[in-house]
Design an enzyme around this catalytic site. Structure first.
Site, short mmCIF file in Angstrom:
data_model
loop_
_atom_site.label_atom_id
_atom_site.label_comp_id
_atom_site.label_asym_id
_atom_site.label_seq_id
_atom_site.Cartn_x
_atom_site.Cartn_y
_atom_site.Cartn_z
N ASP A 15 -7.49 28.43 19.85
CA ASP A 15 -7.79 27.93 18.40
C ASP A 15 -7.16 28.29 16.90
O ASP A 15 -6.83 29.25 17.12
CB ASP A 15 -9.96 28.67 18.27
CG ASP A 15 -9.95 30.21 17.80
OD1 ASP A 15 -9.19 30.42 17.26
OD2 ASP A 15 -10.44 30.65 18.71
N HIS A 28 -1.57 32.58 25.00
CA HIS A 28 -2.28 31.75 25.34
C HIS A 28 -1.61 30.31 25.14
O HIS A 28 -1.94 29.85 25.65
CB HIS A 28 -3.09 31.69 26.33
CG HIS A 28 -3.49 32.88 27.19
ND1 HIS A 28 -4.51 34.17 26.57
CD2 HIS A 28 -2.19 33.63 27.43
CE1 HIS A 28 -4.24 34.64 28.23
NE2 HIS A 28 -3.05 35.15 27.95
N ASN A 58 -6.45 33.50 22.45
CA ASN A 58 -7.64 32.22 21.73
C ASN A 58 -6.35 31.55 21.55
O ASN A 58 -5.45 31.76 20.71
CB ASN A 58 -8.19 32.76 20.42
CG ASN A 58 -9.76 33.90 20.82
OD1 ASN A 58 -9.93 34.20 22.30
ND2 ASN A 58 -10.08 33.98 20.05
N ALA A 93 -18.87 41.08 16.60
CA ALA A 93 -17.56 40.64 16.20
C ALA A 93 -17.86 41.08 14.73
O ALA A 93 -17.01 41.91 13.98
CB ALA A 93 -16.52 39.37 17.07
N SER A 100 -13.14 40.06 27.87
CA SER A 100 -13.49 40.80 28.44
C SER A 100 -12.39 41.66 29.45
O SER A 100 -13.32 42.11 30.31
CB SER A 100 -13.65 39.32 29.40
OG SER A 100 -12.82 39.05 29.77
#
Ligand code: NAD
Length: 232
Positions: free
Chosen positions: A94, A109, A92, A219, A177
């Site tokens: 964020d 990333h 993520n 989650a 995923s």
């Protein structure tokens, strides 16, 4: 449980979904109404930098209005209380793991709240827009781009991640995923070297068969329950 000392946790867009941040592979394979190739590749940036900068400006603004959820804060608790090695490798971009209180976080990333200067290579914390080509805080060049690893680019800190996977006794994948490599292959690296493997996801991921166990659900329910279990 007594044998577990070193834990690697891989998180993906699914852990932030209940905070109101869209996952990648929604209906129709579009991401926020864009094809991935149009906004998340170096070629797209070269072809239409305004489109790409505007897209990331919107995402950067949006995440700052979102809050960490119970899954982020449960992992933060685990980070605080786990005496052994622990690494949260997140796909993520964020900052909800950090705002939830986690410290041992690695953003493979990149991060929305960083800008990368293509002139001097410096990374600077950045919360505003980039569309107007603001000067780099370090060298002054109007050459900032989102510090995001686009498709076709090399993820960050891979050596560190593989070192942690090699030492892992337990590998846990949350809300991903299993479609984006190299992260999707981490489960095999870990299990080949003897780690126990667990998947926590809304539905079975593409690599589900590689895990010793899968728990399916949101989650915000699965992660706090698993952390409680692990910490006893
Ligand atoms: P993905 O969108 O491909 O997969 C998300 C997975 O999460 C799916 O398997 C889905 O079933 C699961 N999921 C959805 N809601 C969930 C919930 N409430 N609880 C548990 N699981 C849930 O995302 P990915 O695997 O992370 O890979 C895509 C790429 O997208 C990454 O490279 C990442 O950088 C980028 N991305 C990041 C963010 C973010 O930073 N929050 C958001 C979208 C995309």
């Amino acid at each position: 449980m007594a044998a577990i000392r070193n834990i690697v946790i891989l998180t993906g867009a699914g852990i932030s979904a209940e905070s109101g941040i869209d996952t990648f592979r929604g209906a129709g394979g579009l991401w926020e109404n864009h094809r991935v190739e149009d906004v998340a590749t170096p070629e797209a940036f070269e072809r239409d930098p305004d489109l790409v900068l505007r897209f990331y400006d919107m995402r950067r603004a949006a995440i700052q209005t979102r809050e960490p959820n119970a899954a982020h804060t449960a992992l933060a608790r685990l980070d605080r209380e786990w005496r052994g090695n622990l690494l949260i490798v997140t796909q993520n971009v964020d900052d909800l793991h950090e705002r939830g209180g986690a410290r041992r976080v690695l953003h493979m990333h990149g991060e929305h709240l960083n800008a990368w200067c293509t002139a001097c290579d410096a990374r600077s914390r950045w919360t505003g827009p980039l569309i107007d080509r603001p000067p780099c805080p370090v060298c002054g060049a109007p050459a900032l781009r989102p510090d995001i690893v686009w498709f076709g680019e090399m993820p960050y800190r891979m050596e560190e991640i593989y070192d942690a996977l090699r030492a892992a006794d337990l590998f846990v994948s949350i809300g991903t995923s299993g479609a984006v490599y190299p992260a999707a292959g981490f489960v095999r690296n870990a299990r080949d070297l003897g780690a126990a493997t667990l998947e926590l996801n809304l539905e079975r991921s593409q690599g589900s068969g590689w895990f010793d166990a899968s728990r399916l659900g949101p989650a915000t329910e699965l992660v706090p329950a698993w952390v409680d279990e692990l910490l006893g």
